[in-house]
Every structure is written in structure tokens, then in C-alpha cells.
Design a protein around this motif. Structure first.
Motif, short mmCIF file in Angstrom:
data_model
loop_
_atom_site.label_atom_id
_atom_site.label_comp_id
_atom_site.label_asym_id
_atom_site.label_seq_id
_atom_site.Cartn_x
_atom_site.Cartn_y
_atom_site.Cartn_z
N MET A 1 0.98 -1.34 -0.09
CA MET A 1 0.07 0.04 -0.06
C MET A 1 0.99 1.29 -0.11
N THR A 2 0.72 2.27 -0.70
CA THR A 2 1.27 3.39 -1.09
C THR A 2 0.59 4.62 -0.49
N GLN A 3 1.40 5.06 0.76
CA GLN A 3 0.83 6.33 1.28
C GLN A 3 1.24 7.70 0.51
N ARG A 4 0.29 8.50 0.00
CA ARG A 4 0.74 9.66 -1.01
C ARG A 4 -0.24 10.83 -0.59
N PHE A 5 0.43 11.94 -0.41
CA PHE A 5 -0.33 13.01 -0.24
C PHE A 5 -0.15 14.06 -1.35
N ALA A 100 11.83 10.84 6.84
CA ALA A 100 11.66 11.65 5.80
C ALA A 100 11.91 12.74 5.82
N ILE A 101 11.94 13.56 6.92
CA ILE A 101 12.37 15.14 7.41
C ILE A 101 14.08 15.05 7.29
N ARG A 102 14.63 14.03 7.58
CA ARG A 102 16.06 13.94 7.33
C ARG A 102 16.41 13.84 5.89
N ARG A 127 10.47 8.54 -1.11
CA ARG A 127 10.30 7.17 -1.28
C ARG A 127 11.22 6.27 -0.40
N ASP A 128 10.63 5.21 0.26
CA ASP A 128 11.20 4.37 1.14
C ASP A 128 10.56 3.03 0.96
N GLY A 129 10.99 2.19 -0.14
CA GLY A 129 10.31 0.85 -0.27
C GLY A 129 8.89 1.20 -0.94
N PHE A 130 7.76 0.72 -0.33
CA PHE A 130 6.35 0.93 -0.81
C PHE A 130 5.99 2.21 -0.17
N LEU A 131 6.43 2.84 0.75
CA LEU A 131 6.15 4.34 1.10
C LEU A 131 6.51 5.42 0.27
#
Length: 243
Positions: A1-5, A100-102, A127-131
Motif C-alpha cells: 500500500m502506498t501512502q501519498r499526499f 522523511a524529514i532527514r 520514497r522508501d520501499g512501498f512508502l
């Protein structure tokens, strides 16, 4: 599942430390590296003051975007990152948010020196794998709040010759914090307009915004609605004798 804003960035470039945010009003230019007080950062980030201090204490932001000491400061471009950290708390773990902030922090340092990096908000996806996380909506929201805060700054003036330097609505002798206090205490809009007939809804709202970002020091006045008010009606009431 991909989380996207996803959202449109509206041409704002808050990720570049060396460039200026888009000039909305043309009156108060401010660079993206302008250091804000925590109260101002809270308004631009859209979070509470406690969250801003928590972000500073926990090291949420890259160190170059924070100034520590007795007078803490947060860079204007740190506000979208604060908004992201708390706005995505229900969907992402603290570890994922900090990671993500890093990544974004490293890109800030890498891209700030690139002369052809014109629209950094476009494509700012981590992007980090599926995220997959798109920072654009957080940049957009902070930019909109930044624009409105700049309008509030333009509304207020301060001069030693006017009420001993008390911040007032520009062109008047109306203390901005008195107007804001009337809003904060839930005074009906009709009563506020009657007390300050020269102010429309927009100026009253901006006064409240300015006061939130620049709280008045010391104890508040007991009856702010009375300062600058004009009498519109008078009614005498006869007191009844006891007994």
C-alpha cells in the motif's frame, strides 16, 4: 500500500534557503531563512505553540533551521516540516516521519546552492520501499498561512508617538491586541463592529492572527472592548431598593 499526499504548491519555494518566498503583498519581503519566534512559527505551521517547542526539543528539524538559546527561533522553511510531522502523525510512525524529514533536510543542503533549482516544491517526494510521501500539501498549507500572516504584519504599525509604541491598526489608534482580545473572548461580531466601526471582518480577523503570533506581554486589560469604543445607545435603569 502506498501512502501519498498530493496538492498544488502554488509556486512557493520554501525549500530553498538562499531564495525568497514568493512576494504576495509586495510590502514585507522576507527571505525563506527568516528566523521566526516560536509563536510566529506556530501560526505559520498551523500547530500549537507546545508542538513547536516539542519539535525543537526533540530535534525534529535539521539543526540549521533552528536557533537555540534564551530566544529560540525557527526558520520559515522549517514550518512545512513541522506541519508534516504533526499532520501525518495518524498515518506514519515517528520514525518514518523523522526519516522523511532527514531526507528532505539533506536535499535542502544539496539543492540550496544550485542556481537552476527554481521550483523545489515540485517533485518533493520521499520514497522508501512501498512508502511514498509528497511534501507539497504541507508546503502549500504553510505558504498560505505565511501569506496571511504577512498581510497581518502589513496591517499593524507601531510608533513611539502613538500610544507609546503600542501596536495599533495602521492609520488608527486602535490597539491590535484589544481587537484580538474581543475576538478571543467570544464577543459578538456586531458588538466588535460597534466598538470599532472602522474595521471590517477581514481586518478584525488579521488583528487576531497578528496577536496570536505576537502575544502581548503582561496581564491583559480587563475590558478591551471598551477601549476606542463609541456610545451607540444609552439606557437608564432604576435600581430597586432591597426589602
Amino acid at each position: 500500500m502506498t501512502q501519498r499526499f498530493t496538492a498544488s504548491c502554488g509556486g512557493i519555494s520554501p525549500i530553498i534557503p538562499s531564495r525568497q518566498w514568493e512576494d504576495f503583498s509586495g510590502e514585507i519581503p522576507m527571505t525563506a531563512m527568516e528566523m521566526l519566534r516560536p509563536t510566529e512559527a506556530a501560526v505559520v505551521s498551523g500547530v500549537g505553540l507546545r508542538e513547536v517547542h516539542h519539535a525543537i526539543d526533540r530535534g525534529v528539524l535539521p539543526h540549521e533551521l533552528v536557533r537555540l538559546g534564551e530566544e529560540r527561533r525557527v526558520s520559515a522553511i522549517g514550518c512545512p516540516l513541522i506541519a508534516f510531522y504533526y499532520g501525518s502523525a495518524k498515518r506514519l510512525t515517528a520514525e518514518e516521519r523523522l526519516s522523511a524529514i532527514r531526507v528532505v533536510g539533506r536535499r535542502i543542503r544539496a539543492e540550496s546552492a544550485a542556481p537552476d533549482f527554481a521550483r523545489p516544491a515540485q517533485g518533493w517526494v520521499v520514497r522508501d520501499g512501498f512508502l511514498q510521501i509528497d511534501f507539497e500539501p504541507f508546503i502549500t498549507g504553510a505558504a498560505e498561512r505565511w501569506e496571511r500572516y504577512r498581510r497581518a504584519l502589513a496591517l499593524v504599525s507601531s510608533s513611539p508617538s502613538v500610544l507609546s509604541g503600542t501596536p495599533v491598526i495602521a492609520g488608527t489608534r486602535i490597539p491590535v491586541h484589544d481587537v484580538a482580545a474581543s475576538v478571543a473572548t467570544g464577543q459578538p461580531s456586531e458588538r466588535i463592529h460597534a466598538a470599532y466601526p472602522g474595521l471590517d471582518d477581514e481586518r478584525i480577523a488579521l488583528a487576531a492572527l497578528y496577536a496570536a503570533a505576537n502575544p502581548r506581554q503582561g496581564r491583559p486589560r480587563a475590558n478591551p472592548i471598551l477601549d476606542g469604543a463609541r456610545l451607540v445607545s444609552e439606557e437608564r435603569v432604576t435600581r430597586r431598593k432591597a426589602g
